[in-house]
Design a protein around this motif. Structure first.
Motif, PDB file in Angstrom:
ATOM      1  N   LEU A 108      28.935 -63.293 -11.781  1.00 63.78           N
ATOM      2  CA  LEU A 108      28.245 -64.440 -11.203  1.00 63.78           C
ATOM      3  C   LEU A 108      27.523 -64.055  -9.923  1.00 63.78           C
ATOM      4  O   LEU A 108      26.390 -64.471  -9.692  1.00 63.78           O
ATOM      5  N   VAL A 109      28.178 -63.221  -9.088  1.00 57.50           N
ATOM      6  CA  VAL A 109      27.532 -62.809  -7.837  1.00 57.50           C
ATOM      7  C   VAL A 109      26.252 -62.038  -8.139  1.00 57.50           C
ATOM      8  O   VAL A 109      25.187 -62.314  -7.564  1.00 57.50           O
ATOM      9  N   ASP A 113      20.518 -61.816  -8.380  1.00 59.57           N
ATOM     10  CA  ASP A 113      19.343 -61.384  -9.137  1.00 59.57           C
ATOM     11  C   ASP A 113      18.338 -62.523  -9.252  1.00 59.57           C
ATOM     12  O   ASP A 113      17.141 -62.327  -9.071  1.00 59.57           O
ATOM     13  N   VAL A 114      18.826 -63.734  -9.541  1.00 58.41           N
ATOM     14  CA  VAL A 114      17.916 -64.855  -9.783  1.00 58.41           C
ATOM     15  C   VAL A 114      17.223 -65.279  -8.497  1.00 58.41           C
ATOM     16  O   VAL A 114      16.034 -65.572  -8.488  1.00 58.41           O
ATOM     17  N   PHE A 115      17.974 -65.276  -7.378  1.00 57.34           N
ATOM     18  CA  PHE A 115      17.409 -65.820  -6.145  1.00 57.34           C
ATOM     19  C   PHE A 115      16.737 -64.767  -5.271  1.00 57.34           C
ATOM     20  O   PHE A 115      16.476 -65.008  -4.113  1.00 57.34           O
ATOM     21  N   ARG A 140      13.628 -62.859  -6.146  1.00 57.88           N
ATOM     22  CA  ARG A 140      12.619 -62.467  -7.121  1.00 57.88           C
ATOM     23  C   ARG A 140      11.627 -61.439  -6.584  1.00 57.88           C
ATOM     24  O   ARG A 140      10.974 -60.748  -7.358  1.00 57.88           O
ATOM     25  N   ASP A 141      11.451 -61.356  -5.272  1.00 54.65           N
ATOM     26  CA  ASP A 141      10.444 -60.402  -4.803  1.00 54.65           C
ATOM     27  C   ASP A 141      10.997 -58.979  -4.812  1.00 54.65           C
ATOM     28  O   ASP A 141      12.163 -58.737  -4.518  1.00 54.65           O
ATOM     29  N   GLY A 142      10.123 -58.040  -5.141  1.00 55.90           N
ATOM     30  CA  GLY A 142      10.535 -56.690  -5.465  1.00 55.90           C
ATOM     31  C   GLY A 142      11.385 -55.989  -4.428  1.00 55.90           C
ATOM     32  O   GLY A 142      12.388 -55.375  -4.754  1.00 55.90           O
ATOM     33  N   SER A 143      11.026 -56.114  -3.148  1.00 57.29           N
ATOM     34  CA  SER A 143      11.730 -55.320  -2.137  1.00 57.29           C
ATOM     35  C   SER A 143      13.161 -55.809  -1.949  1.00 57.29           C
ATOM     36  O   SER A 143      14.064 -55.034  -1.674  1.00 57.29           O
ATOM     37  N   ALA A 144      13.369 -57.115  -2.144  1.00 59.33           N
ATOM     38  CA  ALA A 144      14.690 -57.666  -1.866  1.00 59.33           C
ATOM     39  C   ALA A 144      15.720 -57.156  -2.851  1.00 59.33           C
ATOM     40  O   ALA A 144      16.914 -57.246  -2.604  1.00 59.33           O
ATOM     41  N   LYS A 145      15.260 -56.629  -3.980  1.00 64.20           N
ATOM     42  CA  LYS A 145      16.224 -56.229  -4.993  1.00 64.20           C
ATOM     43  C   LYS A 145      16.822 -54.855  -4.722  1.00 64.20           C
ATOM     44  O   LYS A 145      17.630 -54.373  -5.507  1.00 64.20           O
ATOM     45  N   LYS A 146      16.401 -54.230  -3.660  1.00 59.43           N
ATOM     46  CA  LYS A 146      16.926 -52.911  -3.327  1.00 59.43           C
ATOM     47  C   LYS A 146      18.454 -52.917  -3.241  1.00 59.43           C
ATOM     48  O   LYS A 146      19.108 -51.944  -3.566  1.00 59.43           O
ATOM     49  N   VAL A 195      12.305 -49.467 -15.304  1.00 55.26           N
ATOM     50  CA  VAL A 195      13.502 -50.281 -15.460  1.00 55.26           C
ATOM     51  C   VAL A 195      13.792 -51.129 -14.230  1.00 55.26           C
ATOM     52  O   VAL A 195      14.438 -52.167 -14.333  1.00 55.26           O
ATOM     53  N   ALA A 196      13.290 -50.696 -13.054  1.00 59.51           N
ATOM     54  CA  ALA A 196      13.735 -51.304 -11.798  1.00 59.51           C
ATOM     55  C   ALA A 196      13.579 -52.817 -11.796  1.00 59.51           C
ATOM     56  O   ALA A 196      14.428 -53.539 -11.273  1.00 59.51           O
ATOM     57  N   ILE A 197      12.498 -53.322 -12.409  1.00 59.01           N
ATOM     58  CA  ILE A 197      12.248 -54.759 -12.372  1.00 59.01           C
ATOM     59  C   ILE A 197      13.332 -55.523 -13.125  1.00 59.01           C
ATOM     60  O   ILE A 197      13.601 -56.682 -12.843  1.00 59.01           O
ATOM     61  N   ARG A 198      13.987 -54.853 -14.089  1.00 58.28           N
ATOM     62  CA  ARG A 198      14.970 -55.554 -14.915  1.00 58.28           C
ATOM     63  C   ARG A 198      16.388 -55.092 -14.624  1.00 58.28           C
ATOM     64  O   ARG A 198      17.271 -55.258 -15.449  1.00 58.28           O
ATOM     65  N   LYS A 199      16.615 -54.461 -13.478  1.00 59.35           N
ATOM     66  CA  LYS A 199      17.934 -53.854 -13.301  1.00 59.35           C
ATOM     67  C   LYS A 199      19.035 -54.895 -13.204  1.00 59.35           C
ATOM     68  O   LYS A 199      20.175 -54.633 -13.570  1.00 59.35           O
ATOM     69  N   GLY A 200      18.675 -56.115 -12.730  1.00 57.97           N
ATOM     70  CA  GLY A 200      19.680 -57.176 -12.701  1.00 57.97           C
ATOM     71  C   GLY A 200      20.228 -57.453 -14.090  1.00 57.97           C
ATOM     72  O   GLY A 200      21.437 -57.553 -14.294  1.00 57.97           O
ATOM     73  N   GLU A 201      19.306 -57.528 -15.063  1.00 63.77           N
ATOM     74  CA  GLU A 201      19.740 -57.764 -16.443  1.00 63.77           C
ATOM     75  C   GLU A 201      20.662 -56.660 -16.926  1.00 63.77           C
ATOM     76  O   GLU A 201      21.636 -56.920 -17.633  1.00 63.77           O
ATOM     77  N   PHE A 202      20.337 -55.433 -16.562  1.00 64.23           N
ATOM     78  CA  PHE A 202      21.177 -54.308 -16.977  1.00 64.23           C
ATOM     79  C   PHE A 202      22.617 -54.521 -16.537  1.00 64.23           C
ATOM     80  O   PHE A 202      23.553 -54.440 -17.328  1.00 64.23           O
ATOM     81  N   TYR A 203      22.790 -54.852 -15.245  1.00 65.53           N
ATOM     82  CA  TYR A 203      24.151 -55.025 -14.741  1.00 65.53           C
ATOM     83  C   TYR A 203      24.824 -56.240 -15.371  1.00 65.53           C
ATOM     84  O   TYR A 203      26.004 -56.206 -15.693  1.00 65.53           O
ATOM     85  N   GLU A 204      24.049 -57.329 -15.544  1.00 70.43           N
ATOM     86  CA  GLU A 204      24.664 -58.527 -16.120  1.00 70.43           C
ATOM     87  C   GLU A 204      25.151 -58.255 -17.539  1.00 70.43           C
ATOM     88  O   GLU A 204      26.289 -58.587 -17.896  1.00 70.43           O
ATOM     89  N   LEU A 205      24.291 -57.650 -18.347  1.00 68.77           N
ATOM     90  CA  LEU A 205      24.694 -57.381 -19.736  1.00 68.77           C
ATOM     91  C   LEU A 205      25.893 -56.441 -19.776  1.00 68.77           C
ATOM     92  O   LEU A 205      26.820 -56.623 -20.571  1.00 68.77           O
ATOM     93  N   LEU A 206      25.883 -55.443 -18.899  1.00 69.29           N
ATOM     94  CA  LEU A 206      26.999 -54.493 -18.875  1.00 69.29           C
ATOM     95  C   LEU A 206      28.304 -55.210 -18.555  1.00 69.29           C
ATOM     96  O   LEU A 206      29.336 -54.987 -19.209  1.00 69.29           O
ATOM     97  N   LEU A 207      28.259 -56.126 -17.566  1.00 67.33           N
ATOM     98  CA  LEU A 207      29.489 -56.818 -17.169  1.00 67.33           C
ATOM     99  C   LEU A 207      29.957 -57.779 -18.252  1.00 67.33           C
ATOM    100  O   LEU A 207      31.152 -57.903 -18.516  1.00 67.33           O
ATOM    101  N   VAL A 208      29.002 -58.448 -18.931  1.00 67.89           N
ATOM    102  CA  VAL A 208      29.400 -59.360 -20.006  1.00 67.89           C
ATOM    103  C   VAL A 208      30.064 -58.573 -21.135  1.00 67.89           C
ATOM    104  O   VAL A 208      31.072 -59.011 -21.719  1.00 67.89           O
ATOM    105  N   THR A 209      29.514 -57.396 -21.434  1.00 65.91           N
ATOM    106  CA  THR A 209      30.108 -56.565 -22.474  1.00 65.91           C
ATOM    107  C   THR A 209      31.542 -56.214 -22.122  1.00 65.91           C
ATOM    108  O   THR A 209      32.441 -56.300 -22.951  1.00 65.91           O
ATOM    109  N   LEU A 210      31.734 -55.833 -20.850  1.00 66.79           N
ATOM    110  CA  LEU A 210      33.088 -55.468 -20.425  1.00 66.79           C
ATOM    111  C   LEU A 210      34.022 -56.671 -20.528  1.00 66.79           C
ATOM    112  O   LEU A 210      35.177 -56.544 -20.953  1.00 66.79           O
TER     113      LEU A 210
END
Lengths: 486, 103
Positions: free
Chosen positions: A20-21, A26-28, A30-36, A101-116
């Motif tokens: 959830l965190v 990831d959702v809040f 959206r601008d590229g630099s903040a996702k670092k 991949v960087a633009i979608r890295k949030g999805e990567f982590y979310e899917l990985l955690l849901v799988t776990l």
């Protein structure tokens, strides 16, 4: 019945909280630099979660009318898998920052955690409804992860092959389950154990059992059902390949063991035993023989992981606590050895894009440390004595022969012969790195911090797990709880 | 005429076998998905039949079916998304064209 029951599912809640965190962050942003901050945040949070799960006092919890049980063995395997996922996060940290991949890295982590999360449910399930939900929650997001490199055609091809075989196997599993339901009238493992006895043996029950082995065997890539493995491993992003090969396999193997000790323990000698026997022999042999001819290292690791799955299932042959203990130890050692190999493959692929075995010729001239780590991982996978892989193979063979029956000795003999065959192809990689003449095809480079950290953890694990008896004692003590028919 | 369990089980088994046959022989990926749906639905049907005829006192099979339907829907959604991706690359949904990686 109140919501307080959810409070008992502590490991699941930890993963859900991290999810959830990450999701909100990831959702809040959206601008590229903040996702670092997303990658370090997830890694640190997950590391803290892993430590929390290791430190949790192990007490037996049973909620939702016994559908969900968290005993010491489940806690131990969850903690072990968590370490594996942490290593995967470290070694993928560089890849998720690449431009594509960087633009979608949030999805990567979310899917990985849901799988776990799904795997956790699968491990703790003591009712087939929860098991099926966990299995699907583990395998469907994985299909999306396999297709993660969506600009690359191979990733999509791997994903369609994965999803079609996964759904096919779930359909077969559900069909088998429906017959089991017809026999027992309930889907609780304990009720099935009480109701399906050897007096009830019939052709239909054997068909139902065969369907269930086929359905779960697909997820574990046991041999008649292994055809998707090599293609999916080759096409998927390397981080996902390493995840698929260890975490998903370890969780399914454990759930498989629980199912057929706790649900079908009574008919084990009548039909499971010989089915499993034949499947294990086929798995180890075919996996080994096909691994010999592979040139692409990811395909090579796929066939190696097929034969390793056969060794893991050897622990299930005796369905004893010792079998479960050595199986968990084997999974732990397999996680560090295989992820060590994958960490090397990932860092070389990230720098140069090379995954063929020929490209590793003379690697020691330019990258001695990577060569050293790869050699250790290969030795451990092959089972050469001072390293952890030897001890895990030794313990799993010991547990398989502990009953002293002749067919099991023959099975272990076949597995031993296969170990020798596997030595040949694991050493092919070592030979390419250290002995093959010619100029090095990979230039010298410094792998980034995450990959190096993952490699250090894996190398430490490979060297220490065999020599420190605490690890085996931990697995063995944790395995004492789930006896037959509980 | 007495409607016993067999009248329901035979169609369910026919659906399952038709699904397996379709999965093996069809060439179009969407048709493969339809075959998979047939297999999943026949398993669901089995659960409901066994619950209704053998264990009418409980609801376990029917509840299971509800979850299985939801799961099947999720599976189809993901598979369709992947097929759309492949269509963008290949301009085809034939399964024979997806054969770059072999052996």
């Amino acid at each position: 019945m109140g919501y307080s029951q959810f409070g008992a599912m502590i490991p699941e809640l930890i993963i859900l909280g991290i999810f959830l965190v990450v999701f909100v962050a990831d959702v809040f942003s959206r601008d590229g630099s903040a996702k670092k901050f997303l990658t370090p945040m997830t890694t640190v949070l997950f590391g803290l979660g892993t430590i929390a799960i290791w430190l949790l006092p192990s007490c037996e919890v049973s909620v939702f009318g016994g559908m969900y049980v968290n005993d010491t063995a489940s806690m131990a395997i969850k903690a072990i898998l968590n370490i594996g996922v942490f290593i995967v996060l470290l070694q993928s940290a560089h890849w998720v920052e690449s431009d594509e991949v960087a633009i979608r890295k949030g999805e990567f982590y979310e899917l990985l955690l849901v799988t776990l999360f799904g795997m956790y449910l699968m491990i703790s399930a003591r009712h087939f409804l929860l098991f099926v939900i966990g299995l699907e929650a583990a395998s469907l997001p994985l299909a999306a992860l396999v297709a993660f490199n969506k600009k690359h055609y191979e990733s999509n091809e791997a994903a369609i092959k994965y999803i079609l075989t996964a759904v096919f196997s779930s359909a077969i599993l559900l069909m088998g389950l429906s017959f089991v339901y017809a026999f027992s009238g309930s889907l609780y493992y304990s009720d099935i154990y009480a109701n399906i006895t050897s007096g009830k043996m019939s052709g239909l029950l054997i068909v139902a059992m065969a369907f269930m082995i086929a359905g779960i065997g697909f997820k574990l890539s046991l041999v008649p059902f292994h055809l998707w493995t090599a293609d999916v491993y080759q096409g998927a992003p390397t981080a996902i390949t390493s995840y698929l090969s260890v975490i998903s396999k370890g969780a399914t193997a454990f759930a498989f063991f629980i199912i057929f000790v706790q649900a079908f323990g009574q008919i084990y000698p009548d039909c499971w035993e010989w089915m499993l026997y034949a499947v294990i022999i086929a798995t180890i042999t075919v996996g080994n023989l096909f691994a010999i001819r592979q040139k692409n290292l990811k395909r090579f690791m796929a066939f190696s992981s097929i034969s390793q799955a056969g060794y893991i299932m050897l622990g299930a042959m005796t369905s004893s606590t010792m079998g479960l203990g050595s199986m968990m130890y084997y999974i732990f050692v397999y996680i560090v050895s295989n992820l060590g190999a994958f960490a090397v493959i990932t860092s070389i692929e990230n720098k140069t894009g090379k995954v063929s075995m020929d490209d590793y010729d003379g690697l020691h001239k330019t990258n001695p440390w990577l060569s050293f780590a790869m050699t250790l991982a290969m030795f451990s996978l092959a089972g050469i004595p001072p390293f952890a892989g030897f001890f895990s193979k030794f313990l799993i063979f010991t547990s398989a022969t502990s009953t002293g029956s002749m067919p099991l000795y023959i099975l272990v003999l076949i597995a031993l012969i296969n170990t020798i065959i596997s030595l040949y192809y694991y050493l092919l990689v070592v030979k390419a790195i250290w002995i093959n003449p010619g100029e090095a095809k990979v230039e010298a480079f410094k792998s980034n911090a995450g990959e190096r950290a993952a490699l250090w953890i894996c190398v430490a694990g490979i060297v220490l797990f065999g020599l420190v008896p605490y690890i085996y004692e931990y697995c063995y003590n944790a395995a004492l709880i789930p006896g037959p028919g509980q | 005429m007495d409607l016993n369990m067999l009248w329901y089980l035979v169609p369910s088994v026919i659906m399952f076998v038709a699904g397996v046959y379709g999965f093996v022989t069809r060439k179009n990926m969407i048709a493969l998905l339809i075959s998979l749906e047939l297999m999943l639905n026949s398993a669901d049907l089995n659960f409901v039949i066994f619950n209704r005829f053998l264990y009418p006192g409980s609801m376990e099979g029917m509840v299971f079916t509800l979850f299985a339907i939801a799961i099947a829907a999720a599976e189809t959604a993901i598979a369709i998304a992947i097929i759309v991706n492949i269509y963008r690359k290949l301009h085809s949904t034939e399964i024979d064209e997806v054969d770059k990686m072999k052996y």
